[in-house]
Scaffold this active site. Structure first.
Site, mmCIF file in Angstrom:
data_model
loop_
_atom_site.group_PDB
_atom_site.id
_atom_site.type_symbol
_atom_site.label_atom_id
_atom_site.label_comp_id
_atom_site.label_asym_id
_atom_site.label_seq_id
_atom_site.Cartn_x
_atom_site.Cartn_y
_atom_site.Cartn_z
ATOM 1 N N ARG A 28 5.811 -23.230 -18.393
ATOM 2 C CA ARG A 28 5.035 -23.718 -17.259
ATOM 3 C C ARG A 28 5.041 -25.243 -17.212
ATOM 4 N NH1 ARG A 28 -1.438 -22.635 -15.936
ATOM 5 N NH2 ARG A 28 -1.518 -24.002 -14.116
ATOM 6 N N ASN A 75 2.297 -14.150 -11.486
ATOM 7 C CA ASN A 75 2.890 -15.019 -10.474
ATOM 8 C C ASN A 75 4.395 -15.181 -10.653
ATOM 9 O OD1 ASN A 75 0.684 -15.854 -8.843
ATOM 10 N ND2 ASN A 75 -0.077 -17.111 -10.532
ATOM 11 N N CYS A 87 -4.307 -11.178 -6.054
ATOM 12 C CA CYS A 87 -4.547 -12.603 -6.275
ATOM 13 C C CYS A 87 -6.046 -12.851 -6.139
ATOM 14 C CB CYS A 87 -3.771 -13.427 -5.245
ATOM 15 S SG CYS A 87 -3.972 -15.221 -5.406
ATOM 16 N N HIS A 94 -0.395 -17.202 -1.942
ATOM 17 C CA HIS A 94 -0.422 -18.659 -2.092
ATOM 18 C C HIS A 94 0.090 -19.388 -0.846
ATOM 19 C CE1 HIS A 94 -0.666 -18.585 -6.792
ATOM 20 N NE2 HIS A 94 -1.619 -17.888 -6.195
ATOM 21 N N TYR A 112 -3.508 -23.830 -1.912
ATOM 22 C CA TYR A 112 -2.084 -24.016 -2.167
ATOM 23 C C TYR A 112 -1.374 -24.663 -0.979
ATOM 24 C CZ TYR A 112 -2.442 -21.295 -6.434
ATOM 25 O OH TYR A 112 -2.784 -20.867 -7.685
#
Length: 421
Positions: A90, A144, A164, A194, A244
């Site tokens: 990440r 995700n 989500c 998102h 987002y």
């Protein structure tokens, strides 16, 4: 009822466990299996999970295993919350895109594509194991990028629904501002995972009074602050975008910000070390306050609600989920995965009708859906050209030079996770 959580060694699993314990009348779990390859983390999380159940008087049994096949055997539902490559991967997703002047984020842009490429093959392998163990089991995907992963699962014929916490987060925030019970707040939530907007906020039911104009008039400053967008943007749009959308509406500003501070992954890694130390304390029998900063707020309530509806009659009849479009948004293919209100029961999720989407939003949804289709193709079949085309199609990239440079960086940073590289 048996549930398995793949990625059960995650530091936010205690949030899920707390929800299972509190809402046991809605979802009466008899056996819960936490599955994770990281045995050391799994021992710590599993120990705390059992203590949370004991403290709240939950009679269910919690076991742990690193064996996916053993964990999902006879499970009625399997929750996926895994992170291939961990926080280290990440951190890369959030940093190397900045070298090309593009946003570094784990679910959108080049970083989001990298995560999809790492994740889809692993999730599909797990799903096949679930199908062999119990073809009637439901898969609830919280991994995700949820939209791409859910589409992969559905196209492979799995019984899957994507989840989500954005929508339930808005529901809880709006309920607090309106001083009503969360169950009385119904969102006209439309878009993709998102990439969504609250087009209406209705009280009492899906056909109730729309109080969104009142919310914006009376609480617009607070909502804008949460989204880190100017109040004027909300007033001009007349809707509430997901946070987002800031990556799209203020991309260059975000890139400048990200270049001046540690990545979110670095922050989370530090937080995880503190949480795991807390989890090892045998006297701790509740989720610690620090966990609220980890992310995934209200995930447990949303997961319980969805699982209860898919497995029985305990959940809410209408929930915001990720599922096939099937004509809901007429400008998208039926097999596109959208995030909208849906009627959920033992047969799955059926999207409810939504208002006609303004071209301002429909255009972006169509663009990102096209990217997601190309991203899934790259995840399934590999190859530099497929990665390049997905990046070129993404509205946050869209330039040949950027897409070319990002392709090389993506492959270089993820080679160990890409069988074709």
């Amino acid at each position: 009822m048996k549930l398995a959580v793949v990625g059960g060694g995650s530091t936010y699993t205690p949030e899920l466990i707390d929800g299972f314990a509190r809402l046991r009348d809605t979802l009466p779990i008899e056996e819960l299996v936490l599955v994770d390859p990281a045995a050391d983390r799994l021992d710590l999380v599993g120990g705390l999970a059992r203590r949370i159940f004991d403290r709240q008087g939950h009679p269910g049994r919690i076991t742990t295993t690193s064996d996916v096949d053993a964990g999902v055997a006879d499970a009625d539902a399997v929750l996926l919350q895994l992170r291939v490559g961990g926080q280290a991967a990440r951190n890369q997703d959030e940093t190397w895109p900045l070298e090309c002047g593009c946003v570094g984020q784990e679910t959108t842009g080049a970083g989001g594509l990298a995560k999809a490429l790492r994740t889809v093959p692993v999730v599909l392998d797990i799903a096949e194991r679930v199908r062999r163990a119990n073809p009637d089991a439901w898969i609830i995907d919280f991994t995700n990028p949820v939209g791409i992963v859910t589409r992969a699962l559905l196209q492979a014929g799995h019984k899957a629904v994507g989840l989500c916490n954005v929508a339930i987060g808005f529901q809880r925030k709006f309920a607090k501002l309106l001083e009503v019970a969360p169950a009385d707040v119904h969102l006209n939530h439309v878009g993709l995972n998102h990439l969504s907007w609250e087009l209406g906020v209705r009280l009492g039911g899906p056909e109730g009074e729309d109080v969104l104009p009142k919310l914006l008039a009376e609480h617009g400053d607070a909502i804008a602050d949460d989204l880190r967008l100017p109040r004027a943007v909300l007033d001009r749009l007349g809707v509430v975008p997901s946070y987002y959308l800031r990556y799209f509406y203020a991309h260059d500003e975000v890139v400048r910000e990200l270049g001046t501070k540690p990545s979110r992954a670095a922050e989370v890694a530090k937080m995880e070390a503190e949480l795991l130390a807390m989890y090892g304390d045998p006297s701790l029998d509740e989720k610690p306050a620090l966990l609220a900063k980890r992310g995934g707020a209200f995930y447990s309530e949303a997961a319980v609600d969805l699982a209860a509806s898919l497995l029985g009659d305990g959940g809410s009849p209408v929930q915001v989920v990720n599922t096939y479009n099937n004509g809901t948004l007429p400008f998208l293919a039926d097999d596109a995965v959208i995030e909208v209100q849906a009627r959920v029961d033992r047969t799955g999720a059926t999207p409810l009708a939504v208002p006609e989407l303004d071209p301002l939003y429909a255009g972006l949804v169509a663009n990102v859906t096209a990217y997601e289709e190309l991203a899934l193709e790259a995840a399934l079949r590999g190859g530099r050209d497929r990665v390049f085309k997905a990046l070129l199609a993404h509205p946050l990239i869209g330039q040949f030079e950027y897409a070319d440079g990002l392709t090389d960086r993506l492959i270089a940073h993820n080679r160990e996770h890409l069988a074709w590289a």
